[in-house]
Write a protein that holds these residues in place. Sequence first.
Motif, mmCIF file in Angstrom:
data_model
loop_
_atom_site.group_PDB
_atom_site.id
_atom_site.type_symbol
_atom_site.label_atom_id
_atom_site.label_comp_id
_atom_site.label_asym_id
_atom_site.label_seq_id
_atom_site.Cartn_x
_atom_site.Cartn_y
_atom_site.Cartn_z
ATOM 1 N N ARG A 46 0.862 -1.186 0.000
ATOM 2 C CA ARG A 46 0.000 0.000 0.000
ATOM 3 C C ARG A 46 0.896 1.232 0.000
ATOM 4 N NH1 ARG A 46 -4.202 -1.319 4.913
ATOM 5 N NH2 ARG A 46 -4.852 -3.382 4.240
ATOM 6 N N ARG A 47 0.283 2.395 0.118
ATOM 7 C CA ARG A 47 1.033 3.642 0.281
ATOM 8 C C ARG A 47 0.521 4.319 1.538
ATOM 9 N NH1 ARG A 47 4.559 4.858 -3.147
ATOM 10 N NH2 ARG A 47 4.525 7.107 -3.010
ATOM 11 N N THR A 48 1.433 4.969 2.249
ATOM 12 C CA THR A 48 1.049 5.682 3.463
ATOM 13 C C THR A 48 1.654 7.074 3.450
ATOM 14 O OG1 THR A 48 0.902 5.537 5.877
ATOM 15 C CG2 THR A 48 2.989 4.863 4.885
ATOM 16 N N ALA A 49 0.949 8.006 4.059
ATOM 17 C CA ALA A 49 1.453 9.371 4.194
ATOM 18 C C ALA A 49 2.577 9.384 5.226
ATOM 19 C CB ALA A 49 0.325 10.303 4.616
ATOM 20 N N ALA A 66 3.764 12.215 6.848
ATOM 21 C CA ALA A 66 3.616 13.240 7.893
ATOM 22 C C ALA A 66 3.076 12.691 9.217
ATOM 23 C CB ALA A 66 2.754 14.391 7.382
ATOM 24 N N PRO A 67 1.995 11.898 9.223
ATOM 25 C CA PRO A 67 1.504 11.401 10.517
ATOM 26 C C PRO A 67 2.523 10.514 11.236
ATOM 27 C CG PRO A 67 -0.157 11.089 8.818
ATOM 28 C CD PRO A 67 1.107 11.511 8.129
ATOM 29 N N LEU A 68 3.253 9.715 10.487
ATOM 30 C CA LEU A 68 4.253 8.835 11.097
ATOM 31 C C LEU A 68 5.445 9.633 11.619
ATOM 32 C CD1 LEU A 68 4.265 6.010 8.395
ATOM 33 C CD2 LEU A 68 3.112 5.975 10.620
ATOM 34 N N ALA A 69 5.770 10.717 10.934
ATOM 35 C CA ALA A 69 6.941 11.519 11.289
ATOM 36 C C ALA A 69 6.807 12.181 12.655
ATOM 37 C CB ALA A 69 7.196 12.572 10.219
ATOM 38 N N ALA A 70 5.593 12.294 13.162
ATOM 39 C CA ALA A 70 5.394 12.915 14.475
ATOM 40 C C ALA A 70 6.148 12.168 15.574
ATOM 41 C CB ALA A 70 3.904 12.982 14.801
ATOM 42 N N ALA A 71 6.373 10.866 15.390
ATOM 43 C CA ALA A 71 7.076 10.067 16.404
ATOM 44 C C ALA A 71 8.590 10.043 16.195
ATOM 45 C CB ALA A 71 6.530 8.643 16.413
ATOM 46 N N ARG A 108 14.101 4.848 6.778
ATOM 47 C CA ARG A 108 13.479 5.205 5.495
ATOM 48 C C ARG A 108 12.544 6.392 5.668
ATOM 49 N NH1 ARG A 108 11.207 -0.445 4.833
ATOM 50 N NH2 ARG A 108 12.534 -0.881 6.595
ATOM 51 N N LEU A 109 11.770 6.368 6.749
ATOM 52 C CA LEU A 109 10.856 7.479 7.020
ATOM 53 C C LEU A 109 11.640 8.775 7.228
ATOM 54 C CD1 LEU A 109 8.010 8.570 7.594
ATOM 55 C CD2 LEU A 109 8.384 7.933 9.999
ATOM 56 N N PHE A 110 12.705 8.718 8.011
ATOM 57 C CA PHE A 110 13.537 9.902 8.266
ATOM 58 C C PHE A 110 14.043 10.489 6.951
ATOM 59 C CE2 PHE A 110 17.654 11.895 9.064
ATOM 60 C CZ PHE A 110 17.368 12.741 10.127
ATOM 61 N N ARG A 111 14.584 9.622 6.091
ATOM 62 C CA ARG A 111 15.105 10.088 4.807
ATOM 63 C C ARG A 111 13.981 10.683 3.957
ATOM 64 N NH1 ARG A 111 17.854 6.656 -0.168
ATOM 65 N NH2 ARG A 111 17.943 8.461 -1.558
ATOM 66 N N GLY A 171 11.496 15.362 1.467
ATOM 67 C CA GLY A 171 10.214 15.911 1.033
ATOM 68 C C GLY A 171 9.249 14.923 0.393
ATOM 69 N N HIS A 172 9.451 13.632 0.602
ATOM 70 C CA HIS A 172 8.510 12.635 0.068
ATOM 71 C C HIS A 172 7.267 12.605 0.956
ATOM 72 C CE1 HIS A 172 11.404 10.853 -2.765
ATOM 73 N NE2 HIS A 172 12.306 11.108 -1.820
ATOM 74 N N GLU A 173 6.107 12.722 0.354
ATOM 75 C CA GLU A 173 4.864 12.754 1.127
ATOM 76 C C GLU A 173 4.265 11.375 1.356
ATOM 77 O OE1 GLU A 173 2.174 15.546 -0.613
ATOM 78 O OE2 GLU A 173 3.554 17.228 -0.298
ATOM 79 N N HIS A 174 4.657 10.386 0.558
ATOM 80 C CA HIS A 174 4.121 9.028 0.686
ATOM 81 C C HIS A 174 5.233 8.010 0.490
ATOM 82 C CE1 HIS A 174 0.488 11.347 -0.249
ATOM 83 N NE2 HIS A 174 -0.116 10.446 0.498
#
Length: 145
Positions: free
Chosen positions: A31-34, A36-41, A81-84, A89-92
């Motif tokens: 799937r694909r996920t945004a 921004a919500p994950l980056a809060a942690a 991967r999320l940090f990078r 600037g990747h949104e998904h």
Amino acid sequence: MNATGREVFQFLAYRWDVTAALDIAATLPVRRTATAPLAAALPLIRIDPGHAATADLRRPLLLVTVAELDHTQFLVDGWHRLFRAVREGHEHLPCHVLNAHQELQVRLCGGSKAAALRTPQKDGAPARPERRRRARPPDHGDDDR
């Protein structure tokens, strides 16, 4: 990796067997996920920026659905991967999502598995694994032998 050679992830009191979770994820659609919500942690996770710079953004993140936390989806593999992705600037990003039943299979500790088993599933998984009933001894009536 822990002493048994299995990858685990711990966040506060929760711990998951990432090796087992990845085995399940291999059977699931991507799937694909945004991001921004994950980056809060991210401020709560130790990140090695050097390692993050080489993280493969094509490799899916791994999320688990925690039933007793209002079916929150939590990232258990892919923090670098999320940090990078956030930094670039990747949104998904691609991801695999384990449902609440699968999450319980890979959770090693934390939360209340008993409460999670009573929580109705939003994803169609059984709310409670099937239990085996112990056979009752036959009723022999008033036989006092």
